[in-house]
Design a protein around this motif. Structure first.
Motif, PDB file in Angstrom:
ATOM      1  N   UNK A 158       0.852  -1.192   0.000  1.00 46.83           N
ATOM      2  CA  UNK A 158       0.000   0.000   0.000  1.00 46.83           C
ATOM      3  C   UNK A 158       0.892   1.248   0.000  1.00 46.83           C
ATOM      4  N   UNK A 159       0.833   2.040  -1.060  1.00 50.21           N
ATOM      5  CA  UNK A 159       1.607   3.289  -1.119  1.00 50.21           C
ATOM      6  C   UNK A 159       0.639   4.463  -1.135  1.00 50.21           C
ATOM      7  N   UNK A 160       0.831   5.366  -0.190  1.00 51.49           N
ATOM      8  CA  UNK A 160      -0.087   6.505  -0.078  1.00 51.49           C
ATOM      9  C   UNK A 160       0.618   7.763  -0.558  1.00 51.49           C
ATOM     10  N   UNK A 161      -0.036   8.465  -1.484  1.00 52.59           N
ATOM     11  CA  UNK A 161       0.488   9.728  -2.004  1.00 52.59           C
ATOM     12  C   UNK A 161      -0.099  10.877  -1.195  1.00 52.59           C
ATOM     13  N   UNK A 162       0.781  11.775  -0.752  1.00 51.56           N
ATOM     14  CA  UNK A 162       0.324  12.927   0.032  1.00 51.56           C
ATOM     15  C   UNK A 162       0.663  14.186  -0.747  1.00 51.56           C
ATOM     16  N   UNK A 163      -0.359  14.884  -1.254  1.00 49.65           N
ATOM     17  CA  UNK A 163      -0.108  16.182  -1.883  1.00 49.65           C
ATOM     18  C   UNK A 163      -0.034  17.246  -0.776  1.00 49.65           C
ATOM     19  N   UNK A 164       0.568  18.374  -1.097  1.00 48.54           N
ATOM     20  CA  UNK A 164       0.743  19.406  -0.069  1.00 48.54           C
ATOM     21  C   UNK A 164       1.645  18.927   1.051  1.00 48.54           C
ATOM     22  N   UNK A 165       2.587  18.024   0.704  1.00 51.98           N
ATOM     23  CA  UNK A 165       3.377  17.345   1.742  1.00 51.98           C
ATOM     24  C   UNK A 165       4.285  18.282   2.520  1.00 51.98           C
ATOM     25  N   UNK A 166       4.597  19.435   1.949  1.00 57.30           N
ATOM     26  CA  UNK A 166       5.447  20.388   2.673  1.00 57.30           C
ATOM     27  C   UNK A 166       4.614  21.358   3.509  1.00 57.30           C
ATOM     28  N   UNK A 167       3.298  21.241   3.440  1.00 66.10           N
ATOM     29  CA  UNK A 167       2.422  22.188   4.135  1.00 66.10           C
ATOM     30  C   UNK A 167       2.151  21.799   5.580  1.00 66.10           C
ATOM     31  N   UNK A 168       1.364  22.616   6.241  1.00 70.26           N
ATOM     32  CA  UNK A 168       1.075  22.412   7.666  1.00 70.26           C
ATOM     33  C   UNK A 168       0.499  21.024   7.943  1.00 70.26           C
ATOM     34  N   UNK A 169      -0.470  20.638   7.144  1.00 70.23           N
ATOM     35  CA  UNK A 169      -1.132  19.349   7.374  1.00 70.23           C
ATOM     36  C   UNK A 169      -0.322  18.211   6.755  1.00 70.23           C
ATOM     37  N   UNK A 170       0.144  18.427   5.515  1.00 75.13           N
ATOM     38  CA  UNK A 170       0.822  17.361   4.786  1.00 75.13           C
ATOM     39  C   UNK A 170       2.051  16.836   5.503  1.00 75.13           C
ATOM     40  N   UNK A 171       2.802  17.742   6.119  1.00 72.18           N
ATOM     41  CA  UNK A 171       4.005  17.316   6.845  1.00 72.18           C
ATOM     42  C   UNK A 171       3.656  16.308   7.947  1.00 72.18           C
TER      43      UNK A 171
ATOM     44  N   UNK B 207      -4.552   8.236  -1.851  1.00 71.98           N
ATOM     45  CA  UNK B 207      -4.201   9.599  -2.275  1.00 71.98           C
ATOM     46  C   UNK B 207      -4.846  10.608  -1.329  1.00 71.98           C
ATOM     47  N   UNK B 208      -3.999  11.480  -0.782  1.00 75.80           N
ATOM     48  CA  UNK B 208      -4.519  12.634  -0.031  1.00 75.80           C
ATOM     49  C   UNK B 208      -4.381  13.836  -0.945  1.00 75.80           C
ATOM     50  N   UNK B 209      -5.503  14.483  -1.245  1.00 75.11           N
ATOM     51  CA  UNK B 209      -5.527  15.484  -2.317  1.00 75.11           C
ATOM     52  C   UNK B 209      -5.917  16.865  -1.803  1.00 75.11           C
ATOM     53  N   UNK B 210      -5.028  17.846  -2.021  1.00 74.63           N
ATOM     54  CA  UNK B 210      -5.425  19.246  -1.811  1.00 74.63           C
ATOM     55  C   UNK B 210      -6.428  19.601  -2.897  1.00 74.63           C
ATOM     56  N   UNK B 211      -7.484  20.282  -2.543  1.00 73.97           N
ATOM     57  CA  UNK B 211      -8.454  20.660  -3.577  1.00 73.97           C
ATOM     58  C   UNK B 211      -8.259  22.106  -4.013  1.00 73.97           C
ATOM     59  N   UNK B 212      -7.493  22.867  -3.237  1.00 71.43           N
ATOM     60  CA  UNK B 212      -7.338  24.293  -3.551  1.00 71.43           C
ATOM     61  C   UNK B 212      -5.922  24.726  -3.218  1.00 71.43           C
ATOM     62  N   UNK B 213      -5.474  25.743  -3.949  1.00 68.58           N
ATOM     63  CA  UNK B 213      -4.077  26.177  -3.815  1.00 68.58           C
ATOM     64  C   UNK B 213      -3.983  27.674  -3.604  1.00 68.58           C
ATOM     65  N   UNK B 214      -2.973  28.088  -2.900  1.00 69.56           N
ATOM     66  CA  UNK B 214      -2.617  29.497  -2.825  1.00 69.56           C
ATOM     67  C   UNK B 214      -3.480  30.288  -1.864  1.00 69.56           C
ATOM     68  N   UNK B 215      -3.152  31.584  -1.781  1.00 67.29           N
ATOM     69  CA  UNK B 215      -3.769  32.434  -0.761  1.00 67.29           C
ATOM     70  C   UNK B 215      -5.237  32.734  -1.032  1.00 67.29           C
ATOM     71  N   UNK B 216      -5.698  32.468  -2.271  1.00 70.65           N
ATOM     72  CA  UNK B 216      -7.120  32.690  -2.543  1.00 70.65           C
ATOM     73  C   UNK B 216      -7.847  31.374  -2.794  1.00 70.65           C
ATOM     74  N   UNK B 217      -7.184  30.256  -2.447  1.00 70.17           N
ATOM     75  CA  UNK B 217      -7.809  28.943  -2.586  1.00 70.17           C
ATOM     76  C   UNK B 217      -8.344  28.696  -3.992  1.00 70.17           C
ATOM     77  N   UNK B 218      -7.444  28.773  -4.967  1.00 69.92           N
ATOM     78  CA  UNK B 218      -7.830  28.466  -6.345  1.00 69.92           C
ATOM     79  C   UNK B 218      -8.023  26.960  -6.494  1.00 69.92           C
TER      80      UNK B 218
END
Ligand code: NAP
Length: 272
Positions: A1-14, A66-77
């Motif tokens: 089982x391999x789990x992909x973590x997006x936003x891995x450098x962020x507050x939650x992802x880390x 897969x852990x997926x960020x749905x939005x990016x950046x300061x305006x949550x694009x």
């Protein structure tokens, strides 16, 4: 089982990468710049830009979660190409997805729900780590200035947000759930400032700003108008559920939610 973590450098992802690795799972940490963070030994890192579908596809080989960020950046694009991204994930063997949802159901959440994969939406209100934005004023002047600081949010610890996602990804017991995730206590900004002061052993002041002063302060620290409007809009009129403490973290993970005082103790270096 391999789990992909997006936003891995962020507050939650880390935290998510650390927890999954500590539990012995195979983890692949994804971000544009994954080597910006030192991950535990054995964690694989892959540079992925969520606005570039091909880069995501290249990272999917062998993935089951897969852990997926749905939005990016300061305006949550909202991330683009989510239908194709989910199809590629399913094709590569992913069976389970968690989203870090930013509160408004949009195309990514719809694509996830239509994908045929097991999904869990993790929808936090405020993060405790948002308080890090006060670091410079605290270090320089011992003061925090905010508009709408009297509104008591119930912020969640990023590690608890991660723990809920980790549980959903590894147990499969939370499929089809939309979890609105708040922390264990509702705290107006002055109470958060007091907790940071107690953690660093320094008396701190809170100064209430008007809405216009609040916007100016954000301009002064280099924020763009769109981001300022987004943040002020959220602060002035937050969804009511983000103000209500909940025991969801304990229900899902079996461990009590971390307090703001605990977050402040763990992050004294940010404010000193
Ligand atoms: N803060 C809040 O109060 C709050 C509340 C609810 C939901 N959220 C959601 O939580 C998420 C942010 O979580 P966070 O605080 O853990 O992260 P964060 O600390 O704000 O860091 C952002 C993460 O996203 C990555 N990233 C940014 N642009 C990217 C791109 N184009 N492609 C791939 N990765 C990219 C960054 O990595 P690199 O820079 O290395 O690429 C980093 O890992 C957002 O989606 C936001 O909507 C936040």
């Amino acid at each position: 089982m391999t789990i992909l973590v997006t936003g891995a450098t962020g507050n939650v992802g880390r935290h998510l990468v650390e927890q999954l690795a500590a539990e012995g799972h195979s983890v692949r940490a994804l971000a544009r710049n994954p080597d910006a963070v030192r991950f535990p030994a054995g964690v694989e890192t892959v540079a992925v830009d969520l606005t570039d579908l091909a880069s995501v596809e290249r990272a999917l080989a062998g993935a089951t979660g897969l852990h997926l960020l749905t939005a990016l950046g300061s305006t949550n694009q909202t991330i683009p190409d989510s239908v194709a991204l989910l199809e590629a994930a399913a094709g590569a063997g992913v069976r389970r997805v968690t989203t870090l949802w930013n509160g408004y159901k949009g195309p990514v959440e719809e694509a996830v729900e239509a994908s045929g994969l097991e999904w869990t939406h993790v929808q936090p209100g405020e993060f405790m780590s948002n308080a890090a934005v006060w670091a410079e004023e605290i270090k320089a002047e011992g003061v925090v200035r905010e508009a709408f600081g009297h509104i008591a949010h119930a912020p969640a610890h990023p590690a608890d947000i991660a723990a809920v996602a980790a549980t959903a990804l590894t147990t499969g017991e939370h499929a089809g759930q939309e979890y609105r995730l708040t922390g264990p206590e509702a705290l107006p900004v002055p109470a958060q400032v007091e907790a940071i002061g107690a953690a660093i052993g320094r008396e701190l002041r809170f100064e209430a700003l008007t809405e216009e002063q609040g916007k100016q302060r954000m301009r002064d620290i280099g924020m763009e108008d769109e981001a300022i409007d987004y943040v002020i809009g959220w602060r002035a009129d937050p969804p009511k559920w983000t103000l209500e403490p909940s025991d969801l973290v304990e229900q899902v993970t079996g461990r009590p939610a971390r307090t703001f005082a605990q977050w402040a103790e763990e992050n004294t270096a940010v404010f000193k």
